[in-house]
Design a protein around this motif. Sequence first.
Motif, PDB file in Angstrom:
ATOM      1  N   LEU A 241       1.064  -1.223   0.079  1.00  0.00           N
ATOM      2  CA  LEU A 241      -0.154   0.004  -0.013  1.00  0.00           C
ATOM      3  C   LEU A 241       0.963   1.181  -0.275  1.00  0.00           C
ATOM      4  O   LEU A 241       0.648   2.229  -0.873  1.00  0.00           O
ATOM      5  N   ALA A 242       1.939   1.254   0.752  1.00  0.00           N
ATOM      6  CA  ALA A 242       2.835   2.383   0.690  1.00  0.00           C
ATOM      7  C   ALA A 242       3.578   2.701  -0.440  1.00  0.00           C
ATOM      8  O   ALA A 242       3.449   3.951  -0.807  1.00  0.00           O
TER       9      ALA A 242
ATOM     10  N   ILE B 177      -6.995  13.820   4.485  1.00  0.00           N
ATOM     11  CA  ILE B 177      -5.623  13.211   4.075  1.00  0.00           C
ATOM     12  C   ILE B 177      -5.463  13.315   2.454  1.00  0.00           C
ATOM     13  O   ILE B 177      -4.604  13.767   2.066  1.00  0.00           O
ATOM     14  N   ARG B 178      -6.719  12.943   1.786  1.00  0.00           N
ATOM     15  CA  ARG B 178      -6.670  13.188   0.282  1.00  0.00           C
ATOM     16  C   ARG B 178      -6.322  14.425  -0.105  1.00  0.00           C
ATOM     17  O   ARG B 178      -5.386  14.640  -1.084  1.00  0.00           O
ATOM     18  N   ALA B 179      -7.067  15.468   0.474  1.00  0.00           N
ATOM     19  CA  ALA B 179      -6.803  16.843   0.137  1.00  0.00           C
ATOM     20  C   ALA B 179      -5.238  17.373   0.392  1.00  0.00           C
ATOM     21  O   ALA B 179      -4.740  18.009  -0.289  1.00  0.00           O
ATOM     22  N   ALA B 180      -4.946  16.883   1.677  1.00  0.00           N
ATOM     23  CA  ALA B 180      -3.420  17.319   1.924  1.00  0.00           C
ATOM     24  C   ALA B 180      -2.624  16.703   0.917  1.00  0.00           C
ATOM     25  O   ALA B 180      -1.446  17.419   0.598  1.00  0.00           O
ATOM     26  N   VAL B 181      -2.604  15.234   0.541  1.00  0.00           N
ATOM     27  CA  VAL B 181      -1.681  14.736  -0.358  1.00  0.00           C
ATOM     28  C   VAL B 181      -1.733  15.376  -1.828  1.00  0.00           C
ATOM     29  O   VAL B 181      -0.828  15.858  -2.568  1.00  0.00           O
ATOM     30  N   ILE B 182      -3.153  15.601  -2.289  1.00  0.00           N
ATOM     31  CA  ILE B 182      -3.395  16.144  -3.753  1.00  0.00           C
ATOM     32  C   ILE B 182      -2.739  17.637  -3.829  1.00  0.00           C
ATOM     33  O   ILE B 182      -2.351  18.043  -4.640  1.00  0.00           O
ATOM     34  N   GLY B 183      -3.116  18.202  -2.820  1.00  0.00           N
ATOM     35  CA  GLY B 183      -2.602  19.764  -2.665  1.00  0.00           C
ATOM     36  C   GLY B 183      -1.131  19.949  -2.498  1.00  0.00           C
ATOM     37  O   GLY B 183      -0.763  21.221  -2.104  1.00  0.00           O
ATOM     38  N   GLY B 184      -0.403  18.956  -2.211  1.00  0.00           N
ATOM     39  CA  GLY B 184       1.072  19.185  -1.833  1.00  0.00           C
ATOM     40  C   GLY B 184       1.302  19.768  -0.518  1.00  0.00           C
ATOM     41  O   GLY B 184       2.267  20.262  -0.312  1.00  0.00           O
ATOM     42  N   LYS B 185       0.272  19.866   0.397  1.00  0.00           N
ATOM     43  CA  LYS B 185       0.539  20.220   1.665  1.00  0.00           C
ATOM     44  C   LYS B 185       1.595  19.342   2.270  1.00  0.00           C
ATOM     45  O   LYS B 185       2.280  19.852   3.634  1.00  0.00           O
ATOM     46  N   ILE B 186       1.701  18.127   2.078  1.00  0.00           N
ATOM     47  CA  ILE B 186       2.685  17.264   2.903  1.00  0.00           C
ATOM     48  C   ILE B 186       3.473  16.451   1.477  1.00  0.00           C
ATOM     49  O   ILE B 186       2.813  16.381   0.612  1.00  0.00           O
ATOM     50  N   ASN B 187       4.588  16.132   1.876  1.00  0.00           N
ATOM     51  CA  ASN B 187       5.359  15.154   0.885  1.00  0.00           C
ATOM     52  C   ASN B 187       5.735  13.704   1.666  1.00  0.00           C
ATOM     53  O   ASN B 187       6.337  12.985   1.144  1.00  0.00           O
ATOM     54  N   GLY B 188       5.294  13.541   2.927  1.00  0.00           N
ATOM     55  CA  GLY B 188       5.306  12.481   3.604  1.00  0.00           C
ATOM     56  C   GLY B 188       3.834  12.040   4.348  1.00  0.00           C
ATOM     57  O   GLY B 188       3.481  12.792   4.699  1.00  0.00           O
TER      58      GLY B 188
ATOM     59  N   VAL C 224       7.936  17.247   4.884  1.00  0.00           N
ATOM     60  CA  VAL C 224       6.537  17.409   5.708  1.00  0.00           C
ATOM     61  C   VAL C 224       5.693  16.048   5.971  1.00  0.00           C
ATOM     62  O   VAL C 224       5.207  15.734   4.873  1.00  0.00           O
ATOM     63  N   ILE C 225       5.964  15.541   7.108  1.00  0.00           N
ATOM     64  CA  ILE C 225       5.347  14.275   7.391  1.00  0.00           C
ATOM     65  C   ILE C 225       4.022  14.620   7.893  1.00  0.00           C
ATOM     66  O   ILE C 225       3.698  15.059   9.092  1.00  0.00           O
TER      67      ILE C 225
ATOM     68  N   LEU D  76       4.855  11.031  -3.253  1.00  0.00           N
ATOM     69  CA  LEU D  76       5.396  11.513  -2.014  1.00  0.00           C
ATOM     70  C   LEU D  76       6.870  10.991  -1.707  1.00  0.00           C
ATOM     71  O   LEU D  76       7.240   9.961  -2.298  1.00  0.00           O
ATOM     72  N   LYS D  77       7.550  11.511  -0.865  1.00  0.00           N
ATOM     73  CA  LYS D  77       8.774  11.049  -0.496  1.00  0.00           C
ATOM     74  C   LYS D  77       8.845   9.948   0.205  1.00  0.00           C
ATOM     75  O   LYS D  77       9.858   9.017  -0.007  1.00  0.00           O
TER      76      LYS D  77
END
Length: 317
Positions: free
Chosen positions: A69-70, A292-303, A279-280, A79-80
């Motif tokens: 999954l990861a 979580i999906r929005a944070a990932v799609i919007g590039g708020k986090i990279n971990g 940014v984890i 993501l990093k």
Amino acid sequence: MAKRPDNQGRLDEAARAGWLYYVAGRTQDEIASIMSISRQSAQRLISLSVAEKLVKVRLDHPIAACLELAEAIKDRFGLKQVEIVPSDPDAGNTAIGVAEAGAAELERWLKRSDPLVIAMGTGRTLRAVIDQLSPMECPQHKIVSLTGNISPDGSAAYFNVIFSMADAVKAPHFPMPLPVIVSSQAERDLLHRQPLMATTIDLGKHSDVTFVGIGEMALNAPLLVDGFLNDAEMEELLAAGAVGEICGWIFGPDGKLLAHGVNDRVASLPIPSRDASTVIGLGRGVRKHKAIRAAVIGGKINGLITDEDAARMLLTG
């Protein structure tokens, strides 16, 4: 000589029993013999050692399904790093699993010998992460808070982690003596111009790694429960499309900050640049899927550190 309080003596016994069981690998019968107690007493002491967090149990073996999954999430969202932990259907709203994985990741950064700036958000998940940290001394690092540590009533914010983390790792720390959300943009700007904020703001811009909790937006969301927003503000934000928040910054399903007056009043520092900082984000469960999906799609986090349920929802839409 003064006698130790009975409770302290009990904790000492629990610590000894916990060490014998989890570290030395002794059986309960062996522990009972070593400590000259009954097997039932040994069992109770071992349970007490876990309940009092004298012993912290972590799983070092990665589960194949979680690894798959990861990797799939890393590939799809660029993501990093991603870590997925097993889901516990009975965990409810607790941060179990994600907190232990977050603590292990944070410890890996803390054990580096080169000086680092480590930025921290706030919230229930991060508080649980800090509770799992092993004591260590890290004078080479600097810990900086991205968000205020003052509650709406002027008291210290319970879920701010900067002081408890600094106490656990013995590192210089730089708090933000501000509320999470203030009364106006003008007040926010005035507070940020205060000399005592200069170092914290500068460190926040140049963090090497950042740990943030991902919060959902709902009528029982932490920003509302903790008094930073009122019912009318929350309903207005939900009508405007709010799905999540990080350090008080509220965003929609595309991960972009909402053009809303509440965001103008957020006193938190901006989330550090993902180009320069790892940014984890931490969050678990179906209820946080949209955030979580929005944070990932919007590039708020990279971990990302999350659980199987949230991970599968990320991959299925």
